[in-house]
Enzyme design. Structure first.
Site, PDB file in Angstrom:
ATOM      1  CG  HIS A  51     108.043 -65.218 -22.343  1.00 34.55           C
ATOM      2  ND1 HIS A  51     107.050 -66.121 -22.639  1.00 34.55           N
ATOM      3  CD2 HIS A  51     108.481 -64.738 -23.532  1.00 34.55           C
ATOM      4  CE1 HIS A  51     106.897 -66.196 -23.945  1.00 34.55           C
ATOM      5  NE2 HIS A  51     107.753 -65.370 -24.520  1.00 34.55           N
TER       6      HIS A  51
ATOM      7  CB  CYS B  36     104.386 -65.051 -25.776  1.00 33.79           C
ATOM      8  SG  CYS B  36     105.527 -64.644 -27.112  1.00 33.79           S
TER       9      CYS B  36
ATOM     10  CD  GLU C 226     106.432 -67.686 -19.500  1.00 34.02           C
ATOM     11  OE1 GLU C 226     106.010 -66.604 -19.030  1.00 34.02           O
ATOM     12  OE2 GLU C 226     106.353 -67.974 -20.709  1.00 34.02           O
TER      13      GLU C 226
END
Ligand SMILES: Nc1ncnc2c1ncn2[C@@H]1O[C@H](COP(=O)(O)OP(=O)(O)O)[C@@H](O)[C@H]1O
Ligand SMILES: [Mg+2]
Lengths: 79, 733, 230, 79
Positions: C203, C86, C205
């Protein structure tokens, strides 16, 4: 005919972008940079061929859409 | 500078009586700056002069409440040695003037109220009310407000996980933007604002001071007239990047023992923060404005004291920790300045350029602040609506309802809010009745919601106030959480009108009754009055923010249906259509009394549902609210991409009343074990009835009419994108 | 594997990233302040998401000049692994470690929602625990994720197999609808020529825990942990 | 000395903001508006008093930070 509308924050209105850029320039080692202000430049291709009328139209567009007159002011240039 | 006299006091918003009181306290004509201090401290926004007598009647205590109203935010113990710190605050007027910045700075302000107490913010919510979508101004306001909330919240990295949106013409010239922040701190590391320690340094940190929003607090306390465009003060612009730095720097400093007291600079900036810190601590304070970090040249004492520049905090430090603190703020590139010290005089003394610009005794400034027992007039009860006929049938009504602005999909809005940052969002917007956010590294989770049904409050403020509190409690319960406490944001019209003050008083009465019955106290809140345009008030809107806790995030249930389940309706259904959305959307009538709220039944039903969720008998759960049973089924079906087949209503109730009535205290449960659930309900005297089963990709109504999920979804999804994106250019952000 | 997460002012997904890395490797990554100047002993450097410097000039522009970035470039030049997610992707392109740039989303709105990524190759340290051609779900949250590059650069990325992920339908089809931010050729992530620098917009994560709605992002971290073990 | 750095997207780089503004102007009823391009105007207060040196400094700042030459071009004006 081309109109260039420049939109800047009014004096006294906080300019977080300008402030951050000023700091970044300082970190990069550029000395002697005072205030930094950031605004927008909007280039409009207009069919209108009469400069006075083109200016009038661009000003109307700025008031209606391009500038937020609560916090911004604008100027128009015809080229 | 202007002559200080009664006329100027009036311009500053002080009445003749109030000005006389200033003269009595000062024993002389106040200076210009002193008059400014009195006017903002005694404004409705800071002094709560019209609302205080009523707010005092709210229940605020429970064994788990650590700090109730009176601090920057409310604090409740949630287990594991942790506390949740939360509050809601309005930014209604600024959001009308400049929707983007108004909403953005609203988010910034409420974040500061929470992290100033030592909490890391973990979630934001927002309760929004807009005018008629057909009103020419509404679209621009919605667009700006949503962008502003996202622009600020996304940048500071706090997930925006919930909220609510309603439309009504009464908000045409006065949108409501109520922002809520929830943070987490250790129960033994909570920071308060009471100053102490004679001689201790008073430290200013954050952004520089400009001439932003001067007299914002008094503006927020006056109604808008047609000339409000001219009256607008310099609009405050938010700087979420600095806010993010401020959060990190403050939390870093809070891990040391340097801070004696800390307070954000909110409404009325330096004035209210310094006055309140010294006042609460029973000490005096002296400020030397020469040291205030300034953005603009030649600012006067008056301007600096009243500026509402954003992203600033005031702290009292231990003198021997000044260097540690300075180093932290320098690391984060934030201004840090010692601008004064604590005294034993009980006065606030403000110096500028060597001149004393203000010298005011603090006790009288607080104790003799005006307090009004304004006359109240009770809202007349609405006559019952009488029998209704269903002109269009269930299918057409459902499609119309799921597509109407008050019920349609909010994805257009929530897609612009970062709801996952932090990596702890268990239930995102739209997935459950309440947002669920786990605490990093733990099993424990918070459940969060905001609710209010203004049309109920308008029709009957006491029931409406009760209903708003009960609905938040129900929403928390519906995910399996134990509701703990609420924050509120009382948005009302002009309090000098007895009917408005009557709405306020009755709403408080209803809220208080619900809080007591549900063991669910008020721990913080905000009041926004004068929400009127040219004499017409908004629908009374006591927005409630509810907070609950789940011991294990894995217990949380959402809305989404899966195939092979049985739908069980909990709670009694009488088919109450007064003030229902069906009545408004299908018959065009905004009439009747709102549905009654039976608090004992509310509690019984909710405790039963929560127990069933925690014993794993529940696959999905949804409370019944706007639009009633059929809308709830449709929402659950769409969320899970799973259809349902519904049984006919019991005898004696008209189908449209059964399916669209808005009786309170009800939940719809989807379960794999309906038998056990029904047996348990019977044994506890809980009304429970099987209303259908799940599966397939259609919603099948009694009588065999089927509505495909895809057509339902299309209606549901249509309003916002069609309204907003077809034409909207983005010039300014 | 020793991982480091660079913390720039304004970054806000460093904690999310730390959780995902710890889950995969069993130990906490090192947090590196942007003014530090060494990455000694680090195998993987992660530039996380957020709004470095408020994204006020261009996303990532100011962070790209932070003191640590010189060391990140040296780390990459040494053949070290770097991942920018990002804002981290934006910083990496601004710093010139990967080609192209991220423009405003085509619809000019922030996009926070799940998307699906198609794995373009599975023979890298980052994608080893995925299958080539597989799609997986992942949240995205950005205002400026519209990947652009010159036609030559795009052709070179394609030709050399340096496209890591593309926005796709769950079926794997590359459609305009799946490409919400308007990226050139649906590109969501790219590799450096040695396949050791990865930049991507969404993302992973934030999807490593069933409680948060799934574990589709976890193979990326597990793959890294396996490839860089030793 | 003041430097004005104007940063515009390069020709050929799609300008979604300009496009959206063009569409919005059309819906607002402004006719005859062709292409619209949006860029940034950055005003820098410089301590430098020599115009040539000021220009050089501003150009260096633009190359280093203010413009991303992959997608943008810039021009500098000294006033
Ligand atoms: N409607 C309300 N219900 C409960 N508490 C309230 C209400 N309105 C204000 N309060 C409390 O009064 C105190 C002052 O509120 P406010 O002036 O909004 O604080 P701040 O300036 O810190 O934002 C706070 O503790 C707040 O929680
Ligand atoms: Mg406060």
């Amino acid at each position: 005919m081309k109109a260039i509308v420049t939109v800047m924050l009014k004096n006294g209105v906080l300019d977080p972008q300008g402030k951050a850029i000023g700091q970044a320039l300082a970190t990069l080692g550029f000395a002697g940079v005072g205030e930094v202000r950031v605004g927008k430049r909007i280039e409009l291709d207009l069919a209108e061929t009469d400069p006075a009328k083109a200016r009038e139209a661009a000003e109307a567009m700025a008031r209606a859409l391009l500038a937020n007159l609560v916090i911004e002011s604008f100027s128009v240039e015809i080229v | 500078m202007k002559q200080v006299n009664q006329a100027l006091a009036a311009e500053f918003g002080l009445s003749a009586d109030e000005y006389q009181r200033v003269l009595d306290i000062m024993g002389r004509t106040p200076s210009f700056t002193e008059l400014g201090v009195f006017s903002v401290m005694w404004s409705e926004h800071c002094s709560y002069k019209s609302s205080r007598v009523w707010l005092k009647t709210l229940p605020t205590k429970a064994p788990w409440v650590i700090h109730g109203p009176g601090e920057n935010a409310g604090v409740v113990a949630i287990g594991d040695g942790l506390a949740a710190i939360f509050k809601m605050e309005s930014h209604n007027h600024p959001s009308f003037i400049e929707p983007y910045q108004g909403a953005a700075t609203g988010v910034g302000g409420i974040l500061r109220d929470v992290f100033t107490m030592g909490a890391r913010p973990v979630a934001n919510l927002n309760a929004l009310r807009f005018g008629d979508p057909k009103h020419p101004r509404t679209k621009r306001i919605v667009d700006g407000v949503v962008r502003g909330i996202g622009g600020y919240g996304n940048c500071v990295g706090v997930p925006t996980v919930g909220g609510e949106v309603n439309f009504h013409p009464s908000y045409n010239g006065n949108p409501l933007v109520n922002a809520m922040t929830v943070g987490i701190a250790a129960t033994d590391k909570i920071f308060l604002s009471a100053a102490a320690g004679i001689g201790n340094p008073v430290v200013y940190v954050g952004s520089k001071t400009g001439r932003d929003g001067i007299h914002g607090a008094t503006m927020a306390s006056t109604e808008f007239g047609a000339d409000s465009e001219e009256k607008r003060p310099t609009v405050q612009v938010g700087d979420p990047f600095v806010e993010k730095l401020l959060i990190e720097a403050c939390l870093e400093l809070m891990a040391t023992d340097a801070i004696v007291a800390i307070q954000d600079m909110g409404a009325a900036g330096l004035t209210s923060s310094s006055v309140e810190m010294a006042g609460k601590g029973g000490v005096g304070i002296e400020l030397d404005l020469d040291h205030v970090p300034q953005r603009e040249p030649n600012m006067s004492a008056y301007e600096m004291m009243l500026s509402e520049s954003q992203e600033r905090m005031l702290m009292v430090l231990r003198p021997d920790r000044e260097d540690i603190a300075r180093a932290i703020f320098e690391k984060w590139d934030l201004d840090f300045a010692v601008i004064g010290h604590i005294t034993d005089t009980g006065r606030i003394v403000v110096k500028h350029n060597g001149v004393v610009e203000a010298d005011i005794p603090l006790d009288p400034l607080a104790d003799q602040a005006p307090l009004y027992h304004r006359p109240t007039a009770e809202t007349a009860k609405q006559p019952p609506i009488g029998p209704t006929a269903d002109p269009i049938g269930l299918e057409a009504a459902l499609l119309k309802l799921v597509g109407c602005p008050d019920l349609c999909s909010r994805a257009w809005i929530t897609d612009q809010y970062d709801s996952t940052v932090g990596g702890q969002t268990v239930k995102r917007p739209g997935a459950a009745d309440a947002a669920v956010v786990r605490l990093e590294g733990l099993k424990r989770a918070l459940a969060l919601t905001t609710d209010c049904t203004p049309r109920y409050v308008q029709a009957d403020p006491e029931i409406g106030g009760m209903q708003a509190v009960a609905e938040t409690w129900r929403n928390l319960t519906a995910v399996g959480a134990r509701p703990l406490a609420i924050t509120d944001n009382m948005n009302f019209g002009n309090p000098t009108k007895p009917e408005i003050m009557g709405q306020f008083a009755s709403a408080i009465k209803g809220m208080a009754a619900a809080c007591i019955a549900l063991d669910y106290p008020v721990v913080s809140g905000n009041v926004s009055l004068y929400n009127e345009t040219e004499g017409r008030g908004i629908l009374p809107t006591p927005a409630i923010g509810g907070l609950g806790v789940l011991d294990d995030a894995a217990d949380a249930v959402g809305l989404a249906l899966k195939p092979g389940l049985t739908l069980v309706l909990i709670g009694e259904t009488r088919g109450h259509l007064g003030q229902s959305l069906w009545l408004r959307e299908i018959l065009g009538r905004e009439e009747g009394p709102p549905p009654p709220v039976d608090l004992a039944a509310e509690r019984r039903n909710g405790d039963f549902v929560r127990h069933q969720i925690l014993t794993a008998n529940v696959a999905a759960c949804h409370d019944l609210a706007d639009g009633g049973l059929l809308v709830a089924v449709a929402e659950m079906a769409m969320a899970g991409q799973t259809g349902a087949t519904l049984n006919p209503p019991p005898a004696g109730i008209a189908p449209h009343a059964w399916f669209f009535g808005e009786d309170q205290g009800r939940y719809l449960i989807a379960t794999r074990a309906p038998g056990a659930l029904l047996v348990a309900a019977v044994s506890e005297d809980i009304p429970a009835i099987e209303i259908g089963t799940t599966g397939g990709s259609d919603l099948t109504l009694p009588g065999g009419v089927t509505i495909s999920l895809s057509s339902l979804q299309a209606e549901h999804a249509r309003f916002f994108p069609e309204w907003m994106d077809q034409t909207h250019g983005d010039a300014s952000h | 594997m020793q991982a480091a997460i660079v913390v720039f002012p304004g970054i806000n997904r460093e904690r999310d990233m730390a959780i995902a890395l710890e889950l995969a490797t069993g130990h906490k990554p090192r947090m590196v302040w942007h003014k530090e100047t060494t990455l000694d002993g680090i195998d993987l450097v992660v530039l996380p998401g957020g709004f470095s410097y408020g994204d006020y000039l261009r996303c990532g522009a100011m962070a790209a000049h932070s003191p640590i970035m010189a060391e990140v470039k040296r780390h990459a030049a040494r053949g070290g692994y770097v991942m920018g997610v990002c804002n981290g992707f934006q910083i990496i392109t601004e710093a010139g470690l990967l080609p192209g740039a991220l423009l405003r989303n085509a619809g000019l709105r922030f996009l926070s929602m799940d998307c699906h990524l198609r794995v373009e190759r599975a023979d890298t340290a980052f994608t080893g625990h995925y299958q080539q051609g597989q799609t997986f779900r992942v949240p995205m949250a950005h205002g400026d994720g519209n990947y652009t590059a010159s036609t030559e650069d795009l052709d070179r990325l394609e030709g050399e197999g340096l496209v890591a992920f593309r926005y796709a339908e769950p079926s794997g089809a590359l459609t305009t609808a799946a490409n919400r931010n308007g990226s050139a050729r649906n590109i969501a992530g790219i590799f450096s020529p040695n396949l050791r620098v990865l930049g991507l917009m969404p993302h992973p994560e934030d999807l490593v825990d069933p409680l948060m709605g799934g574990t589709d992002g976890k193979p990326l971290f597990d793959g890294l942990a396996a490839a860089l073990a030793a």
